[in-house]
Scaffold this active site. Structure first.
Site, short mmCIF file in Angstrom:
data_model
loop_
_atom_site.label_atom_id
_atom_site.label_comp_id
_atom_site.label_asym_id
_atom_site.label_seq_id
_atom_site.Cartn_x
_atom_site.Cartn_y
_atom_site.Cartn_z
N SER A 121 0.83 -1.20 0.00
CA SER A 121 0.00 0.00 0.00
C SER A 121 0.85 1.25 0.00
CB SER A 121 -0.89 0.05 1.24
OG SER A 121 -0.83 -1.10 1.99
N HIS A 142 -2.35 -3.05 -6.37
CA HIS A 142 -2.87 -2.87 -5.00
C HIS A 142 -4.37 -3.09 -4.95
CE1 HIS A 142 -3.69 -0.06 -1.42
NE2 HIS A 142 -3.41 -1.27 -0.99
N GLU A 154 -5.35 -0.58 -7.81
CA GLU A 154 -4.44 0.52 -8.20
C GLU A 154 -3.23 -0.12 -8.88
OE1 GLU A 154 -4.46 4.22 -5.14
OE2 GLU A 154 -3.85 2.33 -4.25
N ASN A 193 -4.71 5.37 -0.41
CA ASN A 193 -4.22 5.49 0.97
C ASN A 193 -3.69 6.88 1.28
OD1 ASN A 193 -4.91 3.05 2.07
ND2 ASN A 193 -3.09 2.03 1.29
N1 CAA Z 1 -17.79 -12.94 -1.99
C1 CAA Z 1 -18.55 -12.16 -2.80
N2 CAA Z 1 -19.36 -11.19 -2.36
C2 CAA Z 1 -19.45 -11.02 -1.04
C3 CAA Z 1 -18.72 -11.81 -0.13
C4 CAA Z 1 -17.86 -12.81 -0.65
N3 CAA Z 1 -17.12 -13.57 0.12
N4 CAA Z 1 -19.01 -11.39 1.12
C5 CAA Z 1 -19.89 -10.39 1.00
N5 CAA Z 1 -20.17 -10.18 -0.30
C6 CAA Z 1 -21.06 -9.15 -0.86
C7 CAA Z 1 -22.45 -9.22 -0.28
O1 CAA Z 1 -23.24 -10.14 -0.98
C8 CAA Z 1 -22.96 -7.81 -0.49
O2 CAA Z 1 -23.30 -7.61 -1.85
P1 CAA Z 1 -24.61 -6.77 -2.27
O3 CAA Z 1 -24.34 -5.38 -1.80
O4 CAA Z 1 -24.66 -6.90 -3.75
O5 CAA Z 1 -25.73 -7.42 -1.55
C9 CAA Z 1 -21.69 -6.97 -0.24
O6 CAA Z 1 -20.59 -7.86 -0.48
C10 CAA Z 1 -21.62 -6.43 1.18
O7 CAA Z 1 -21.53 -7.53 2.07
P2 CAA Z 1 -22.24 -7.66 3.50
O8 CAA Z 1 -23.72 -7.47 3.36
O9 CAA Z 1 -21.75 -8.91 4.12
O10 CAA Z 1 -21.61 -6.58 4.40
P3 CAA Z 1 -21.89 -5.06 4.57
O11 CAA Z 1 -23.02 -4.56 3.73
O12 CAA Z 1 -21.92 -4.87 6.02
O13 CAA Z 1 -20.52 -4.46 3.96
C11 CAA Z 1 -18.23 -4.09 3.69
C12 CAA Z 1 -19.30 -4.84 4.45
C13 CAA Z 1 -18.17 -4.61 2.25
C14 CAA Z 1 -16.91 -4.39 4.38
C15 CAA Z 1 -18.58 -2.57 3.67
O14 CAA Z 1 -18.80 -2.14 4.99
C16 CAA Z 1 -17.49 -1.73 3.06
O15 CAA Z 1 -17.37 -1.65 1.84
N6 CAA Z 1 -16.66 -1.08 3.91
C17 CAA Z 1 -15.58 -0.22 3.48
C18 CAA Z 1 -14.42 -1.08 3.13
C19 CAA Z 1 -13.23 -0.27 2.69
O16 CAA Z 1 -13.21 0.96 2.70
N7 CAA Z 1 -12.18 -0.98 2.28
C20 CAA Z 1 -10.97 -0.39 1.86
C21 CAA Z 1 -9.99 -0.51 2.97
S1 CAA Z 1 -8.44 0.20 2.50
C22 CAA Z 1 -7.62 -1.08 1.81
O17 CAA Z 1 -8.06 -2.18 1.73
C23 CAA Z 1 -6.31 -0.78 1.24
C24 CAA Z 1 -5.17 -0.67 2.14
O18 CAA Z 1 -4.08 -0.71 1.66
C25 CAA Z 1 -5.31 -0.43 3.57
#
Ligand code: CAA
Length: 286
Positions: A121, A142, A154, A193
């Site tokens: 990242s 990424h 990315e 990030n």
């Molecule tokens: N495979 C496929 N799809 C899946 C899945 C899996 N294993 N698990 C969940 N899903 C799908 C669900 O079916 C749902 O899809 P729909 O919206 O089409 O119904 C969707 O993913 C959301 O799942 P959930 O209902 O289980 O969960 P939620 O609605 O509470 O969302 C979350 C959870 C996806 C984590 C959401 O809260 C979110 O997007 N949060 C922000 C995450 C974020 O910002 N990530 C970036 C972090 S930074 C990074 O990663 C980079 C770094 O370098 C630090």
């Protein structure tokens, strides 16, 4: 140039297991390398659990889960990745570890046209490329957590990455993995990030200053700005150790006080309170 069909993934943690899963679901043959048997077992059950969730949520059929599972193999030796067309490194966010891994991968793939990509990242791709004899084939790739859910990759060429490698990986990410890609310069934090981490650190400083409770800060951003989750829950999900490692890299690069890890974050990491992965961060997960 050969199509990318055989993929290696180094590391089966939060990111590596997600990357292995999306590649396997896309029909690619994937070998995942981890440091020992217990890490392999943990990665195996993480991938299995996520595939099961995908079936429960109706995202994939049981047959596709079986096919994806059959596409994944595990190893504890980086030398076993020598026949891969693309290796995506997703080891811990630590420059020494990643540099060593790139040196070993370089030896493993020898004179082939394999691409070595890093899911880092924040560590400069040029530093990882310099650990190899093939900097033209090294690139940042990424992904975002949870990898099976979030669409973005990315792509980060270093000054030495060839245009051919950039095109090859761009086509692979979009046509084979079904992701959307954006391109970023080789600067710590890249695009996402560089914007996200100062925001997460600001939320931690708010907790530290007693401005508001963690729940209220998170509810503020979820209910007031329609973010899917608040910054402290997100920091817990990313892992506080990882947030700190990214902040440290960005601070080293920019000397910007907004990128400096606040003492509360440092102490939580020292204490092993790493968020969801350790069971306790700003929230409890036990
Ligand atoms: N495979 C496929 N799809 C899946 C899945 C899996 N294993 N698990 C969940 N899903 C799908 C669900 O079916 C749902 O899809 P729909 O919206 O089409 O119904 C969707 O993913 C959301 O799942 P959930 O209902 O289980 O969960 P939620 O609605 O509470 O969302 C979350 C959870 C996806 C984590 C959401 O809260 C979110 O997007 N949060 C922000 C995450 C974020 O910002 N990530 C970036 C972090 S930074 C990074 O990663 C980079 C770094 O370098 C630090």
């Amino acid at each position: 140039m050969a199509e990318i069909e055989r993929v290696g993934v180094v590391g089966a943690g939060l990111m590596g297991s997600g990357i292995a899963e999306v590649n396997a679901r896309a029909g690619l043959r994937v070998t995942v390398a981890e440091v020992g048997d217990s890490a392999v077992e943990a990665g195996r059950s993480r991938i299995r659990g996520s595939l099961d969730r995908g079936v429960e949520r109706g995202k994939i059929s049981a047959d596709d889960r079986g096919a994806a599972w059959d596409n994944i193999g595990f190893t504890t030796s980086l030398a076993d990745l020598g026949d891969r067309d693309l290796v995506i490194e997703a080891a811990a966010e630590d420059e020494d570890i990643k540099t060593r891994v790139f040196g070993e991968l370089d030896e493993a793939v020898g004179g082939s046209e394999a691409v070595l990509a890093s899911n880092t990242s924040s560590i400069p791709i040029a530093k990882l490329a310099a650990a190899t004899q093939r900097p033209q084939h090294v690139i940042g790739m990424h992904f975002f957590n949870p990898v099976p859910v979030l669409k973005l990759v990315e792509l980060v060429p270093s000054l030495l990455t060839s245009a051919e490698t950039v095109q090859r990986v761009t086509d692979f990410a979009t046509d084979r993995l079904g992701k959307e890609s954006i391109r970023a310069q080789d600067r710590s934090g890249f695009v996402v990030n560089a914007l996200l981490v100062p925001y997460l650190l600001s939320a931690i400083r708010m907790v530290e200053a007693g401005t508001a409770a963690a729940e209220d800060i998170d509810n503020g951003m979820v209910l007031g700005c329609a973010h899917p989750m608040g910054p402290l829950r997100l920091a817990d999900m990313v892992g506080l150790d990882t947030v700190k490692a990214i902040a440290d890299s960005m601070y080293a690069e920019y000397k910007d006080p907004n990128c400096a890890a606040p003492p509360l974050l440092q102490r939580m990491v020292d204490a092993g309170l790493w968020g969801k992965k350790s069971g306790q961060g700003f929230y409890s997960y036990t």
